[in-house]
Write an enzyme that holds these catalytic residues in place. Sequence first.
Site, short mmCIF file in Angstrom:
data_model
loop_
_atom_site.label_atom_id
_atom_site.label_comp_id
_atom_site.label_asym_id
_atom_site.label_seq_id
_atom_site.Cartn_x
_atom_site.Cartn_y
_atom_site.Cartn_z
N HIS A 83 0.86 -1.01 -0.59
CA HIS A 83 -0.32 0.20 -0.18
C HIS A 83 1.08 1.53 0.23
CE1 HIS A 83 -3.49 2.06 0.61
NE2 HIS A 83 -2.81 3.81 1.62
N SER A 184 -8.71 2.54 8.87
CA SER A 184 -8.89 2.80 7.06
C SER A 184 -7.71 2.15 5.99
CB SER A 184 -9.41 4.41 6.53
OG SER A 184 -9.22 3.60 4.90
N LYS A 188 -8.75 -2.71 4.95
CA LYS A 188 -8.78 -3.56 4.16
C LYS A 188 -8.20 -4.55 3.43
CE LYS A 188 -8.97 1.07 2.07
NZ LYS A 188 -8.95 0.99 2.91
#
Length: 418
Positions: A83, A184, A188
């Site tokens: 990410h 957040s 995911k």
Amino acid sequence: MEIGQVIARKRDGLAHSREELAFLAQAAAGNQEAADYQLSAWLMATYLNGLNEDETAWLTLAMADSGERLDLTGLPRPWVDKHSTGGVGDKTTLVLLPLLAACGLTVVKMSGRGLGITGGTIDKLESIPGFRTDLTPAEMIAQAGRIGLALTGQTASLAPADKTLYRLRDATGTVACIPLIVSSILSKKIAGGAEKLVLDVKCGSGGFMKTQPEAENLAANLVRVAEIAGLSCRAVITDMNQPLGRAVGNALEVLEALDVLEGQSGRFPDLCMRLAGITLAHAGVAGSEEEGRDRAMAALAKGSALAKFDEWVSAQSGGQTRVSNLRESLILASDIATIVWGGPAIVASKVDAEVVGQVAMRLGAGRSSKDGVIDHSVGVRVLVEVGDRIEPGQAVFDAYIGRNDAKFDPSQLLKAVS
């Protein structure tokens, strides 16, 4: 339990129980009674009073459990994800995913759309004709089993609580809250089935974290909370004071990713190799980051990373687009303005990523609101970087101009360079 009780507890600066945060996540997912204004009140109370690490980890897990979790059982291990916190010209995912899959990792990833000057991976990939970014969980697992990687946008079934809370954070001015950012991101990743995670925390004018202390704080929180939540995580802080690579804009960035997979050298591919080395070492398939980097460079040199990219594009476009026709398939704006340096000769000390990102956004490469429409064909090609000597009359930018030509001011781009 009632949502009002949960709001009042955080309003008064008290710590939540795990059960309260599970209730809140279910409420955000629509499985418990709560209005948007009540969830917004809790977000503001949290913004003001914070969450401790245990609370943040419990919220993370509760958000991951608010919908379906991908079960990657049966796919080759290790299961990894990466990410980036986002930046100007950051197309790392387009290179790193096929590179990691070519080195034997299984990568299943959810990505987002861009907002403001930070581009979104989904927007970039949607500039490829026919490319699907709405894979179902079953399709993701099946594709990852065939080729080692799959990527989709956030689906309604994975971490639905995050989708609601993210929307409300944007509307209530509570985006810049570290515990909410951490939960957040990580929720995911956990919902997507990852066992190993590498985080690229961008720092500089073109990223969300502008200063080194801010970036270090976010990175440390992400790693600590991930470990509490049972997700093995590494984080690195990388430069976002100048655009990453030469291309800023969706189709332009796909082309640059293809250039790198075909062997182009430079600052951007160097970062991709670094992240690949870190990931391969963290996943346990390389004994060190240096060994991982060597394996990644070998996969690039042999063409196996490019072949994996071809498999990926073909799989998610239904065979409509392949590497062999990708350059011809991508649509670029035909009106190109070359911006030349009009001052004295200098050695560039700055190529401001924020300024370049703002120009690209005004051209239509980014969106200023969540419902904004992207023009995949526009953007900016950056022809200089920090440390380059710039002579009078030298080209420093190419601007690809589309429907928003009236919003383009060449002098704005020149302000990025000093």
